[in-house]
Design an enzyme around this catalytic site. Sequence first.
Site, short mmCIF file in Angstrom:
data_model
loop_
_atom_site.label_atom_id
_atom_site.label_comp_id
_atom_site.label_asym_id
_atom_site.label_seq_id
_atom_site.Cartn_x
_atom_site.Cartn_y
_atom_site.Cartn_z
N GLU A 26 0.81 -1.22 0.00
CA GLU A 26 0.00 0.00 0.00
C GLU A 26 0.85 1.27 0.00
O GLU A 26 0.49 2.26 0.65
CB GLU A 26 -1.00 -0.01 1.16
CG GLU A 26 -2.10 -1.05 0.99
CD GLU A 26 -3.35 -0.80 1.83
OE1 GLU A 26 -3.50 0.34 2.34
OE2 GLU A 26 -4.16 -1.73 1.97
N HIS A 50 -2.79 -2.01 10.07
CA HIS A 50 -2.20 -3.33 10.33
C HIS A 50 -0.99 -3.15 11.25
O HIS A 50 -0.38 -2.07 11.27
CB HIS A 50 -1.69 -3.99 9.04
CG HIS A 50 -2.77 -4.58 8.19
ND1 HIS A 50 -2.76 -5.90 7.78
CD2 HIS A 50 -3.88 -4.04 7.64
CE1 HIS A 50 -3.82 -6.13 7.03
NE2 HIS A 50 -4.51 -5.02 6.93
#
Length: 475
Positions: free
Chosen positions: A96, A332
């Site tokens: 990402e 995360h």
Amino acid sequence: MSTTIESNTVANNATQYVTTEAGGSQKKQPKVKFLTFNTWGLKFVSKHRKERLRAIADKLAGDKVGTPIEELNVLNEGFTEDEGSIDDYDIVALQEIWCKEDWDYINERCKERFPYRRIFYSGILTGPGLAILSKIPIESTFLYRFPINGRPSAFFRGDWYVGKSIAVTLLKPLTPDTFPIAIMNSHMHAPYAMTGDAAYECHRSCQAWDFSKMANLYKKAGYAVVIVGDLNSRPGSLPHKFLTAETGFVDSWLQLNGQQDIVKISKMTAVDQLKVGCTTCDSQLNTWRAQRQPDEAKRLDYALIDPTKLKTVNASARFTERLPNIGSFSDHFAYTCTLELLSKPGEQNNNVNSEAINQPKQLLQDRFKSYEEMLRCIEKYMVTARKQKFYRGIHFIISVFLIIACIVVTTFTANKAGWSSIFWVLFATVVSVTGLIDGLISFLFGRSEIRALWEVEQEVRDAERHMQMVLDQHQ
């Protein structure tokens, strides 16, 4: 850079030798410390993106960033001094990284600690968001884009537009008697629901099927393959089975800690979940996911390894600190593992048939069941794919007739009410644009997706037939 300098860099940065007490000349095997981290770098969507990504880069570069959570000090219990600094890694796989300015900062900030860096660009909008930082020289790189990867109509999800892929990085061998490392970094299609069409189970399973094929190619070529990244698949799911049973790889966390009861872990406290189950996603300890229920915490970030070439000696969650006035580094937590490279055996047997025959019968039966499950999954999704293609095609055909009708109607209404022409022109424009888009999706994407599903189906059927032959030989 000369070969001599490269060799010194490899030895100094990524290998750790310890002489034995008696021989003096015998050496322990080199170790490599991995980190995989989904950084949550979506432009306009991720909160405090720029500040968080810069903090991640600063921490990777060696700065002390973030305030530790005291109750998570237990995560450092397995750390040993011979591994160097606890936050010093040899290889970092990022997901990402979707904004150029974020990568530019990471690239500049980490260039001293990680001389070898690469971001992968291929994609319709921003690329797959995959990047690699390494202390070990990179020999070559390759990007494989998944042919089955969501739908262009789901523009609000973006998976199709970024081009989800496998970023393959081949590294220079650390020593003459160890295997060269192949890092396969990926961020597979996300699930947007637990069940139904929005779960994208078929897409992720097809991606894992392709992934396992590619991993086997590099494995048979003599590489120590490491599959890392946010695989968006829970342990025991069909994609996870393909990435382990089909390749012979093991989950580095499970290799170190043994098989785990996911149901039991879901009932633990958030701290114990992170310590025992390494729940890197949807943990209540993550400020961006604090509202989640305890049983929603899960492990989606992995390092899957070939146990014949690599051995896990340490593993843990990382980047659990919090940034003042911001929160967690990402939605995360990161996952790190220290891997020991095993020596090359005298002879290697790369015969595919003998590999399958020598596997336990129960494993072969489990693989056969996975093939059957995959075929059912494709059959179920094929209904959705055909419906999508059909209805969008019907929309295109109806749009053509509506445009013709608009032209006819305009000629009659314009004489009685001139202002009505504006309405019909606007109506025809909307019909033309939406109809054309749906027509292109139906005739181009729809056909492509169905044919890609047929291809995977045939591959699975071929594997199923071969596995049946192998099982017959076991009887």
